[in-house]
Design a protein around this motif. Sequence first.
Motif, mmCIF file in Angstrom:
data_model
loop_
_atom_site.group_PDB
_atom_site.id
_atom_site.type_symbol
_atom_site.label_atom_id
_atom_site.label_comp_id
_atom_site.label_asym_id
_atom_site.label_seq_id
_atom_site.Cartn_x
_atom_site.Cartn_y
_atom_site.Cartn_z
ATOM 1 N N THR A 170 0.801 -1.318 -0.003
ATOM 2 C CA THR A 170 0.018 0.022 0.070
ATOM 3 C C THR A 170 0.877 1.279 0.102
ATOM 4 O O THR A 170 2.045 1.175 0.470
ATOM 5 C CB THR A 170 -1.000 -0.087 1.154
ATOM 6 O OG1 THR A 170 -1.636 -1.098 1.139
ATOM 7 C CG2 THR A 170 -1.794 1.167 1.359
ATOM 8 N N ASP A 171 0.403 2.247 -0.509
ATOM 9 C CA ASP A 171 1.233 3.690 -0.714
ATOM 10 C C ASP A 171 0.489 4.638 0.376
ATOM 11 O O ASP A 171 -0.710 4.854 0.094
ATOM 12 C CB ASP A 171 1.005 4.153 -1.951
ATOM 13 C CG ASP A 171 1.904 3.215 -3.078
ATOM 14 O OD1 ASP A 171 2.952 2.761 -2.703
ATOM 15 O OD2 ASP A 171 1.382 3.132 -4.322
ATOM 16 N N TYR A 172 1.129 5.096 1.109
ATOM 17 C CA TYR A 172 0.868 6.144 2.337
ATOM 18 C C TYR A 172 2.342 6.675 2.642
ATOM 19 O O TYR A 172 2.707 6.032 3.521
ATOM 20 C CB TYR A 172 0.043 5.984 3.380
ATOM 21 C CG TYR A 172 -0.607 6.774 3.981
ATOM 22 C CD1 TYR A 172 -1.826 7.491 3.506
ATOM 23 C CD2 TYR A 172 -0.072 7.278 5.163
ATOM 24 C CE1 TYR A 172 -2.532 8.702 4.054
ATOM 25 C CE2 TYR A 172 -0.767 8.495 5.795
ATOM 26 C CZ TYR A 172 -1.848 9.103 5.132
ATOM 27 O OH TYR A 172 -2.389 10.227 6.074
ATOM 28 N N VAL A 173 2.690 7.907 2.213
ATOM 29 C CA VAL A 173 3.908 8.518 2.614
ATOM 30 C C VAL A 173 5.012 7.749 1.974
ATOM 31 O O VAL A 173 5.873 8.291 1.239
ATOM 32 C CB VAL A 173 4.138 8.820 4.154
ATOM 33 C CG1 VAL A 173 5.603 9.449 4.529
ATOM 34 C CG2 VAL A 173 2.997 9.676 4.723
ATOM 35 N N THR A 174 5.117 6.419 1.993
ATOM 36 C CA THR A 174 5.965 5.464 1.437
ATOM 37 C C THR A 174 5.116 4.337 1.140
ATOM 38 O O THR A 174 4.099 4.170 1.447
ATOM 39 C CB THR A 174 7.050 5.247 2.446
ATOM 40 O OG1 THR A 174 7.834 4.360 1.781
ATOM 41 C CG2 THR A 174 6.541 4.417 3.846
ATOM 42 N N SER A 175 5.743 3.692 0.333
ATOM 43 C CA SER A 175 5.285 2.182 0.159
ATOM 44 C C SER A 175 5.416 1.237 1.030
ATOM 45 O O SER A 175 6.537 1.123 1.527
ATOM 46 C CB SER A 175 5.765 1.588 -1.190
ATOM 47 O OG SER A 175 5.233 2.263 -2.428
ATOM 48 N N PHE A 176 4.670 0.579 1.855
ATOM 49 C CA PHE A 176 4.837 -0.369 2.782
ATOM 50 C C PHE A 176 4.056 -1.434 2.473
ATOM 51 O O PHE A 176 3.038 -1.955 1.932
ATOM 52 C CB PHE A 176 4.288 0.480 4.043
ATOM 53 C CG PHE A 176 3.075 0.226 4.259
ATOM 54 C CD1 PHE A 176 2.246 -0.358 4.909
ATOM 55 C CD2 PHE A 176 2.495 1.697 3.841
ATOM 56 C CE1 PHE A 176 0.602 -0.252 5.127
ATOM 57 C CE2 PHE A 176 0.967 1.796 3.971
ATOM 58 C CZ PHE A 176 0.347 0.957 4.657
ATOM 59 N N ALA A 177 4.579 -2.647 3.436
ATOM 60 C CA ALA A 177 3.962 -4.091 3.236
ATOM 61 C C ALA A 177 2.592 -4.075 4.104
ATOM 62 O O ALA A 177 2.533 -3.846 5.406
ATOM 63 C CB ALA A 177 4.830 -4.921 4.026
ATOM 64 N N SER A 178 1.093 -4.155 3.289
ATOM 65 C CA SER A 178 0.297 -4.174 4.133
ATOM 66 C C SER A 178 -0.269 -5.468 4.340
ATOM 67 O O SER A 178 -1.504 -5.785 5.205
ATOM 68 C CB SER A 178 -0.796 -3.186 3.465
ATOM 69 O OG SER A 178 -0.634 -3.664 2.010
ATOM 70 N N ALA A 179 0.317 -6.364 3.661
ATOM 71 C CA ALA A 179 -0.042 -7.781 4.041
ATOM 72 C C ALA A 179 1.324 -8.667 4.090
ATOM 73 O O ALA A 179 1.950 -8.422 3.077
ATOM 74 C CB ALA A 179 -1.003 -8.328 2.981
ATOM 75 N N VAL A 180 1.208 -9.715 4.709
ATOM 76 C CA VAL A 180 2.444 -10.611 4.552
ATOM 77 C C VAL A 180 2.051 -12.063 4.854
ATOM 78 O O VAL A 180 0.916 -12.155 5.456
ATOM 79 C CB VAL A 180 3.498 -10.336 5.970
ATOM 80 C CG1 VAL A 180 4.068 -8.834 5.751
ATOM 81 C CG2 VAL A 180 2.873 -10.398 7.315
ATOM 82 N N ALA A 181 2.772 -13.075 4.408
ATOM 83 C CA ALA A 181 2.581 -14.418 4.412
ATOM 84 C C ALA A 181 3.813 -15.157 4.648
ATOM 85 O O ALA A 181 4.729 -15.051 3.594
ATOM 86 C CB ALA A 181 1.480 -14.841 3.507
ATOM 87 N N ARG A 182 3.621 -16.307 5.122
ATOM 88 C CA ARG A 182 4.656 -17.520 4.897
ATOM 89 C C ARG A 182 4.064 -18.654 5.491
ATOM 90 O O ARG A 182 3.446 -18.637 6.500
ATOM 91 C CB ARG A 182 5.980 -17.370 5.675
ATOM 92 C CG ARG A 182 5.926 -17.299 7.139
ATOM 93 C CD ARG A 182 7.433 -17.381 7.762
ATOM 94 N NE ARG A 182 7.211 -17.535 9.160
ATOM 95 C CZ ARG A 182 7.263 -18.588 9.657
ATOM 96 N NH1 ARG A 182 6.957 -19.715 9.087
ATOM 97 N NH2 ARG A 182 7.255 -18.622 11.217
ATOM 98 N N ASP A 183 4.416 -19.817 4.632
ATOM 99 C CA ASP A 183 3.897 -21.078 5.159
ATOM 100 C C ASP A 183 2.487 -20.964 5.743
ATOM 101 O O ASP A 183 1.715 -20.744 4.825
ATOM 102 C CB ASP A 183 4.635 -21.507 6.477
ATOM 103 C CG ASP A 183 6.136 -21.407 6.238
ATOM 104 O OD1 ASP A 183 6.521 -21.758 5.199
ATOM 105 O OD2 ASP A 183 6.989 -21.265 7.210
ATOM 106 N N ASN A 184 2.032 -21.376 7.058
ATOM 107 C CA ASN A 184 0.637 -21.359 7.373
ATOM 108 C C ASN A 184 0.212 -20.201 8.095
ATOM 109 O O ASN A 184 -0.948 -20.079 8.857
ATOM 110 C CB ASN A 184 0.407 -22.566 8.202
ATOM 111 C CG ASN A 184 1.157 -22.471 9.466
ATOM 112 O OD1 ASN A 184 2.508 -22.401 9.443
ATOM 113 N ND2 ASN A 184 0.655 -22.577 10.619
#
Length: 213
Positions: A170-184
Amino acid sequence: MASIGVIDYGMGNLHSLGKSLERVAGSQRIEISYDPEKLLKCDRLVLPGVGGVLACMNELRRLELNDLVIEASRKVPMLGVCLGMQVMLDHSNENGGVDALGLFPGKVVRFPDPPADAVERLKVPHMGWNRVRQNRPHPVWNRVPDDSWFYFVHSYHAQPDRPEHVLGVTDYVTSFASAVARDNIVAFQFHPEKSQAAGLQLLANFAEWNGQA
């Protein structure tokens, strides 16, 4: 009967999140609890959260839920929401620096203040609706259009160390990780329970997810 456990440590939007899960979870029972024994029996777990990371970690430790989250993260599909996502990283710069659960390598940092000469003075906290670009395919994105709008309320954001863990941006002031995932494990900075149709679809997808990407 299958069940989805919502971890209650006193700092989550439990009522609306529980009701949203009830709407989309079919025959699955929603168990809102702080009892580790009950939660470990659930088929899926949700770690919610609002507020500050220091208070969150203190409460998780006080209720002996921090070890439960780490143990369960190796066994069942798990969802983090808002602060529940942030405490899944190694460390947060909030409250002078706090070590967190370490489920994702990386840290949580505050949004930079916009430059004084910026044409648009974006305020911190980031509050309101914003788009999420899907960084890679994942079962939780099923039937959720790319660039859908979701509801955010936060002043800090995640910086995962590994690009492959970033699920949405997502972009707000900077681009940032708004969702993360790994394995389960999957986690969202935004509030799916406040995000209307797209948010309910995400929760429905999680309720069906078997923990495999």
